[in-house]
Motif scaffolding. Structure first.
Motif, mmCIF file in Angstrom:
data_model
loop_
_atom_site.group_PDB
_atom_site.id
_atom_site.type_symbol
_atom_site.label_atom_id
_atom_site.label_comp_id
_atom_site.label_asym_id
_atom_site.label_seq_id
_atom_site.Cartn_x
_atom_site.Cartn_y
_atom_site.Cartn_z
ATOM 1 N N LEU A 11 0.827 -1.212 0.000
ATOM 2 C CA LEU A 11 0.000 0.000 0.000
ATOM 3 C C LEU A 11 0.862 1.264 0.000
ATOM 4 O O LEU A 11 0.588 2.217 -0.718
ATOM 5 C CB LEU A 11 -0.950 -0.004 1.201
ATOM 6 C CG LEU A 11 -2.058 -1.048 1.114
ATOM 7 C CD1 LEU A 11 -2.964 -0.976 2.325
ATOM 8 C CD2 LEU A 11 -2.873 -0.876 -0.168
ATOM 9 N N ASN A 12 1.912 1.243 0.811
ATOM 10 C CA ASN A 12 2.779 2.432 0.860
ATOM 11 C C ASN A 12 3.412 2.711 -0.489
ATOM 12 O O ASN A 12 3.496 3.839 -0.941
ATOM 13 C CB ASN A 12 3.899 2.250 1.892
ATOM 14 C CG ASN A 12 3.366 2.506 3.280
ATOM 15 O OD1 ASN A 12 2.278 3.072 3.413
ATOM 16 N ND2 ASN A 12 4.094 2.066 4.287
ATOM 17 N N CYS A 13 3.883 1.593 -1.102
ATOM 18 C CA CYS A 13 4.533 1.756 -2.410
ATOM 19 C C CYS A 13 3.542 2.297 -3.433
ATOM 20 O O CYS A 13 3.875 3.167 -4.218
ATOM 21 C CB CYS A 13 5.089 0.434 -2.903
ATOM 22 S SG CYS A 13 6.507 -0.100 -1.945
ATOM 23 N N GLU A 14 2.293 1.772 -3.373
ATOM 24 C CA GLU A 14 1.278 2.228 -4.334
ATOM 25 C C GLU A 14 1.007 3.706 -4.184
ATOM 26 O O GLU A 14 0.935 4.436 -5.156
ATOM 27 C CB GLU A 14 -0.025 1.460 -4.110
ATOM 28 C CG GLU A 14 -0.047 0.147 -4.817
ATOM 29 C CD GLU A 14 -1.418 -0.174 -5.361
ATOM 30 O OE1 GLU A 14 -2.403 0.182 -4.710
ATOM 31 O OE2 GLU A 14 -1.474 -0.782 -6.430
ATOM 32 N N SER A 15 0.875 4.153 -2.904
ATOM 33 C CA SER A 15 0.552 5.572 -2.750
ATOM 34 C C SER A 15 1.757 6.432 -3.137
ATOM 35 O O SER A 15 1.591 7.514 -3.688
ATOM 36 C CB SER A 15 0.045 5.887 -1.339
ATOM 37 O OG SER A 15 1.103 5.815 -0.439
ATOM 38 N N ARG A 16 2.983 5.895 -2.877
ATOM 39 C CA ARG A 16 4.168 6.657 -3.309
ATOM 40 C C ARG A 16 4.194 6.774 -4.828
ATOM 41 O O ARG A 16 4.491 7.817 -5.389
ATOM 42 C CB ARG A 16 5.452 5.972 -2.825
ATOM 43 C CG ARG A 16 5.967 6.542 -1.508
ATOM 44 C CD ARG A 16 7.452 6.325 -1.374
ATOM 45 N NE ARG A 16 7.845 4.944 -1.480
ATOM 46 C CZ ARG A 16 7.852 4.080 -0.461
ATOM 47 N NH1 ARG A 16 7.480 4.474 0.741
ATOM 48 N NH2 ARG A 16 8.229 2.833 -0.643
ATOM 49 N N MET A 17 3.833 5.668 -5.504
ATOM 50 C CA MET A 17 3.843 5.694 -6.977
ATOM 51 C C MET A 17 2.800 6.675 -7.504
ATOM 52 O O MET A 17 3.044 7.393 -8.462
ATOM 53 C CB MET A 17 3.569 4.297 -7.527
ATOM 54 C CG MET A 17 4.834 3.448 -7.543
ATOM 55 S SD MET A 17 4.701 1.999 -8.561
ATOM 56 C CE MET A 17 3.571 0.985 -7.700
ATOM 57 N N ARG A 18 1.630 6.668 -6.835
ATOM 58 C CA ARG A 18 0.571 7.609 -7.265
ATOM 59 C C ARG A 18 1.035 9.050 -7.085
ATOM 60 O O ARG A 18 0.859 9.888 -7.961
ATOM 61 C CB ARG A 18 -0.708 7.360 -6.458
ATOM 62 C CG ARG A 18 -1.724 6.517 -7.234
ATOM 63 C CD ARG A 18 -3.114 6.700 -6.676
ATOM 64 N NE ARG A 18 -3.175 6.424 -5.254
ATOM 65 C CZ ARG A 18 -3.337 5.226 -4.735
ATOM 66 N NH1 ARG A 18 -3.446 4.177 -5.518
ATOM 67 N NH2 ARG A 18 -3.394 5.054 -3.434
ATOM 68 N N GLU A 19 1.671 9.292 -5.904
ATOM 69 C CA GLU A 19 2.162 10.658 -5.646
ATOM 70 C C GLU A 19 3.165 11.077 -6.713
ATOM 71 O O GLU A 19 3.138 12.195 -7.216
ATOM 72 C CB GLU A 19 2.872 10.716 -4.291
ATOM 73 C CG GLU A 19 1.938 10.982 -3.134
ATOM 74 C CD GLU A 19 2.617 10.722 -1.803
ATOM 75 O OE1 GLU A 19 3.861 10.825 -1.739
ATOM 76 O OE2 GLU A 19 1.898 10.371 -0.854
ATOM 77 N N ARG A 20 4.048 10.122 -7.034
ATOM 78 C CA ARG A 20 5.070 10.449 -8.039
ATOM 79 C C ARG A 20 4.436 10.723 -9.403
ATOM 80 O O ARG A 20 4.845 11.637 -10.110
ATOM 81 C CB ARG A 20 6.087 9.316 -8.138
ATOM 82 C CG ARG A 20 7.346 9.627 -7.344
ATOM 83 C CD ARG A 20 8.563 9.161 -8.086
ATOM 84 N NE ARG A 20 8.656 7.729 -8.068
ATOM 85 C CZ ARG A 20 9.172 7.036 -7.057
ATOM 86 N NH1 ARG A 20 9.623 7.674 -6.006
ATOM 87 N NH2 ARG A 20 9.239 5.739 -7.103
ATOM 88 N N ALA A 21 3.415 9.912 -9.738
ATOM 89 C CA ALA A 21 2.749 10.121 -11.031
ATOM 90 C C ALA A 21 2.073 11.488 -11.050
ATOM 91 O O ALA A 21 2.131 12.210 -12.049
ATOM 92 C CB ALA A 21 1.727 9.014 -11.280
ATOM 93 N N HIS A 22 1.452 11.851 -9.899
ATOM 94 C CA HIS A 22 0.804 13.171 -9.828
ATOM 95 C C HIS A 22 1.832 14.275 -9.976
ATOM 96 O O HIS A 22 1.619 15.244 -10.699
ATOM 97 C CB HIS A 22 0.086 13.348 -8.475
ATOM 98 C CG HIS A 22 -1.261 12.725 -8.476
ATOM 99 N ND1 HIS A 22 -1.828 12.157 -7.365
ATOM 100 C CD2 HIS A 22 -2.157 12.560 -9.462
ATOM 101 C CE1 HIS A 22 -3.012 11.675 -7.671
ATOM 102 N NE2 HIS A 22 -3.234 11.896 -8.936
ATOM 103 N N ALA A 23 2.964 14.111 -9.267
ATOM 104 C CA ALA A 23 4.010 15.150 -9.324
ATOM 105 C C ALA A 23 4.527 15.278 -10.755
ATOM 106 O O ALA A 23 4.717 16.394 -11.257
ATOM 107 C CB ALA A 23 5.139 14.810 -8.362
#
Ligand SMILES: Nc1ncnc2c1ncn2[C@@H]1O[C@H](COP(=O)(O)OP(=O)(O)OP(=O)(O)O)[C@@H](O)[C@H]1O
Ligand SMILES: [Mg+2]
Ligand SMILES: [Zn+2]
Length: 284
Positions: free
Chosen positions: A65-77
């Motif tokens: 879950l942490n990795c997924e949200s980090r990936m989402r954040e990175r995609a948003h950034a």
């Protein structure tokens, strides 16, 4: 002689336990996933599929879950950076004044005299096929207010930023004159003004008023009116002066393209001057 294709050996699978788990890695942290049984997996008909495919059907990765949200954040950034680059590209390419990014509706102070008109400006939506025509004395905020629409188009464009072009009218005619000298006889500036998704014409009425300028202006406004291409204009001229200086057919097209708004405010550049003087006097 061709070697004989290897015979496909059917696998006898009764449950996921008969299959080893896949060894996929999390694209974010690189660890091999843990797996859980896929409750929708049915061992029936399984013999028809290769073992690697079967194991992917039978087991599903427990996502980090942490990795997924980090990936989402990175995609948003990354998307935000791409958008910023696109906006900068539009601003650089299309003649916007350097300070247009600070000219927003929220940084615009509404004088009581213009409150009703400003209410209309706020109600406008980027899907509307018309713009505004801001009249008023120097420093009354016409260019500022016109700049605020650039932001509203940016904010509304989720996919592609519309092709917006900003010209101070005398500079537009200067550039069109330069284009006349082109050997290929192309008129890119004129064509751009004709066809841009959104056209901002600053300081209309300060051009020299030569007949060919009036003709070109007429062509631009006429074309944009027929194609319902949003157009925004600022001018120091009062309505009467516009009528005197420009052909009635031009005025009529302007009214077809834009809602006229008169800003009666004082010259705010004087406020800036007063502020600077206060600041200088306050320095030791
Ligand atoms: N109502 C306002 N609220 C905040 N800032 C304002 C307002 N009106 C004008 N300004 C600021 O005052 C300065 C002059 O305004 P602007 O350039 O929009 O004037 P203008 O009406 O286009 O003048 P001109 O006819 O000389 O081009 C700008 O820095 C602008 O941001
Ligand atoms: Mg201006
Ligand atoms: Zn991970």
């Amino acid at each position: 002689m061709q070697p004989m294709a290897k015979a496909f050996t059917p696998i006898l699978v009764s449950s996921a336990d008969d299959l080893e788990t896949p060894q996929d890695r999390c694209p974010e942290c690189g660890e091999v996933f843990q797996y859980e049984k896929n409750p929708e997996f049915s061992a029936k008909d399984s013999s028809a599929l290769p073992r690697t495919v079967l194991s992917r059907l039978a087991w599903r990765p427990i996502t980090h879950l942490n990795c997924e949200s980090r990936m989402r954040e990175r995609a948003h950034a990354a998307a935000a950076i791409r958008r910023k680059q696109e906006i900068n590209h539009v601003l650089k390419r299309s003649g916007f004044p350097g300070n247009v990014m600070s000219k927003t509706l929220s940084s615009f102070q509404v004088d009581p005299d213009c409150a009703r008109e400003l209410e209309l400006v706020k109600r406008w939506r980027p899907t509307d096929r018309y713009g505004f025509w801001f009249q008023g004395p120097p420093g009354s905020g016409k260019s500022h207010l016109m700049g605020s629409f650039v932001h509203r188009y940016f904010e509304a464009s989720t996919e592609k930023v519309p092709h917006m072009v900003w010209w101070s009218v005398p500079f537009l005619f200067d550039q069109i004159t330069k284009d006349f000298a082109r050997e290929d006889r192309a008129e890119p500036t004129f064509q751009d003004a004709l066809n841009a998704d959104v056209l901002f014409l600053d300081d209309l009425g300060t051009q020299q008023g030569k007949p060919w300028e009036t003709e070109r202006l007429f062509q631009i406004l006429d074309r944009r009116l027929n194609w319902e291409l949003p157009t925004f204009v600022t001018t120091n001229l009062a309505t009467g002066e516009v009528k005197n200086l420009m052909h009635e057919r031009l005025t009529s097209r302007l009214l077809g393209l834009c809602i006229p708004v008169t800003l009666k405010a004082r010259d705010r550049r004087r406020d800036v001057l007063a502020e600077r003087l206060r600041d200088l006097h306050g320095r030791v």
